[in-house]
Design an enzyme around this catalytic site. Structure first.
Site, PDB file in Angstrom:
ATOM      1  N   VAL A 100       0.815  -1.219   0.000  1.00 34.52           N
ATOM      2  CA  VAL A 100       0.000   0.000   0.000  1.00 34.52           C
ATOM      3  C   VAL A 100       0.850   1.271   0.000  1.00 34.52           C
ATOM      4  O   VAL A 100       0.343   2.360  -0.254  1.00 34.52           O
ATOM      5  CB  VAL A 100      -0.990   0.002   1.190  1.00 34.52           C
ATOM      6  CG1 VAL A 100      -1.983  -1.159   1.059  1.00 34.52           C
ATOM      7  CG2 VAL A 100      -0.269  -0.071   2.538  1.00 34.52           C
ATOM      8  N   LYS A 101       2.123   1.155   0.356  1.00 38.50           N
ATOM      9  CA  LYS A 101       3.062   2.300   0.366  1.00 38.50           C
ATOM     10  C   LYS A 101       2.459   3.531   1.037  1.00 38.50           C
ATOM     11  O   LYS A 101       2.641   4.661   0.571  1.00 38.50           O
ATOM     12  CB  LYS A 101       3.550   2.609  -1.054  1.00 38.50           C
ATOM     13  CG  LYS A 101       4.361   1.453  -1.667  1.00 38.50           C
ATOM     14  CD  LYS A 101       4.965   1.765  -3.017  1.00 38.50           C
ATOM     15  CE  LYS A 101       5.837   0.644  -3.549  1.00 38.50           C
ATOM     16  NZ  LYS A 101       5.139  -0.638  -3.835  1.00 38.50           N
ATOM     17  N   ARG A 102       1.749   3.331   2.153  1.00 40.29           N
ATOM     18  CA  ARG A 102       1.093   4.429   2.840  1.00 40.29           C
ATOM     19  C   ARG A 102       2.124   5.305   3.543  1.00 40.29           C
ATOM     20  O   ARG A 102       3.213   4.845   3.913  1.00 40.29           O
ATOM     21  CB  ARG A 102       0.053   3.909   3.840  1.00 40.29           C
ATOM     22  CG  ARG A 102      -1.105   3.132   3.167  1.00 40.29           C
ATOM     23  CD  ARG A 102      -1.793   3.916   2.064  1.00 40.29           C
ATOM     24  NE  ARG A 102      -3.029   3.296   1.613  1.00 40.29           N
ATOM     25  CZ  ARG A 102      -3.279   2.920   0.360  1.00 40.29           C
ATOM     26  NH1 ARG A 102      -2.386   3.054  -0.599  1.00 40.29           N
ATOM     27  NH2 ARG A 102      -4.461   2.395   0.049  1.00 40.29           N
TER      28      ARG A 102
END
Lengths: 300, 300
Positions: A100-102
């Site tokens: 998700v590379k949040r």
């Protein structure tokens, strides 16, 4: 400790690779792709496809990585497919990595972490809507933006992989540039990640707070491995992006040290001449086995 | 050009600020918060709250910023609230900024962009599930990870704000560090952003590809404004995070140059002594007007 359990599972399956479920309608076999007239249809057939792949792969790979972008593009219905895919994989004993590379400031990072690693508190109950073992995180905002994820890793035995050196061609544009201490940005990021995960190191010496290190940049991967023996790597870029097993061997020591992702080559294996006539799930299984052999012959 | 229309609307409302709809159940009035026993309940009452706020704010603010983290934490139901909130704001003439800070390699960035700025192609149709005027983007992966968003900005008259200098306390940990050219990372990022948006500059000289620059770091904001006259700023950090109107005046020239976000101070205005006895939407409206006056007196 989660990272120990993942490594145990990698040993048990003799497979340091993860199947990437970046499923979009283009990857579906013609007969279902043609039925995707609405977001609801797309989500339904993507879910069916993923479930069949999980059934076919569950004794071959230790984990799946689910790239949320390919579900967000199908809207709310796509997010249901994402959620159902994560849950199905967990039910079938696979470790799950929500890619998700949040990233955000602390208070907002806490909200993201609730969704995947922690829990959302409601009146009289608490739930983890997109429960995952690991997520990927972008560390550009620094320590206070990553801390909420790390706290949930400690509290709930979860893990994160923070972007250090990405696999894309422009990955070096900022990441390879030298900073005031004479080290590249990716190395400065790796140092932060190492520190964030210090309290989460398990019996093999690796931390549940790991690093994303692309298979397409051999020299940088080697430098990070050398400087950071405690960082476990999530390694994208193998296969379709051009990374070769021979290049990523530098990430491993004694056969452990990372988990290599392949998405397209597994999802669309059924379209390759060597798997002609096979169903998509059977072809995916054979491709995953071929990948395991390819990587193992280089890292052992 | 989108950025021109946003600036025109800022002039028309005489308001360079954006209401941040970072709505979580904790911010709801007691009588609805207590009913949030399931994710479905939470999403329903959050949606109702947002709709009432949009009704109350639509002639006061030019835009709303919707922070997706506060919707992801309520799962699939939360994503429906996110989608419905964006759509309702657009229907009521407000510009929408989906604060998603998405980032990935090119092919995956394209999938994200489909969700917000482009379109997802299905059999016989195409849809934009979370249609937004602007989204926020994290540029750590470099040009090829941002290009798909910029392409959709060109094709569909959309915009992005790329993280340059964030408002959080650790924002400088990497971003303020000097790089090989003697300039800090944030300045190197700003240079890239300026280049990405070159073809998207409108009649006021600003580009639809803008920068996130926190109100909490005055010196850095001033330096970025000076070096990059074409970058329009999305300015978080005002209010609850400690940024003052006086500090962010450096981002503006002749009253334009950026849009200032406030979330908590508007969402929870009804809990403040000065708005005692007011309904949440009326209190939010008064707080948004007070913010407008506070900012205008410093930037004009």
């Amino acid at each position: 400790m989660l990272i120990d359990r993942l490594i145990d599972k990698i040993k048990e399956t003799d497979n340091p690779s993860v199947a990437g479920l970046d499923t979009c309608v283009d990857y579906l076999p013609d007969e279902t792709r043609e039925k995707c007239e609405t977001l609801y249809d797309a989500a339904k057939y993507i879910t069916d496809f993923n479930f069949a792949l999980i059934d076919a792969l569950k004794d071959v790979v230790p984990a799946v990585k689910v790239q949320v972008a390919y579900y967000e593009m199908y809207g709310v219905e796509g997010m249901r497919a994402f959620s159902d895919t994560l849950a199905y994989a967990r039910q079938h004993g696979l470790f799950t990595i929500a890619d998700v590379k949040r990233n955000d400031i602390g208070s907002t990072a806490s909200a993201y972490s609730n969704a995947y690693l922690g829990e959302t508190v409601l009146e009289g109950s608490a739930v983890t809507p997109f429960e995952s073992d690991f997520i990927t995180v972008n560390g550009y905002l620094g320590t206070d933006g990553v801390k909420p994820f790390v706290e949930d890793c400690k509290k709930n035995d979860r893990g994160i992989f923070v972007l250090v050196k990405t696999s894309n061609p422009s990955g070096g544009e900022l990441q390879d540039r030298l900073m005031d201490n004479g080290k590249p940005l990716y190395e400065n990021m790796a140092e932060l990640v190492d520190g964030w995960g210090e309290a989460l190191r398990g019996k093999y010496g690796y931390s549940s707070v790991g690093a994303v290190v692309g298979a397409t940049h051999r020299a940088q991967a080697e430098a990070i491995r050398k400087a950071h023996p405690h960082l476990f790597f999530l390694i994208p870029g193998y296969g379709a992006q051009g990374g070769k097993a021979d290049d990523l061997a530098v990430c491993f020591r004694d056969g452990i040290g990372g988990i290599v992702n392949s998405s397209r080559a597994i999802l669309t294996a059924y379209r390759k001449p060597q798997y002609a006539g096979k169903a998509f799930d059977e072809a995916a299984r054979l491709a995953a086995i071929a990948m395991r052999e390819d990587i193992n012959k280089c890292i052992k």
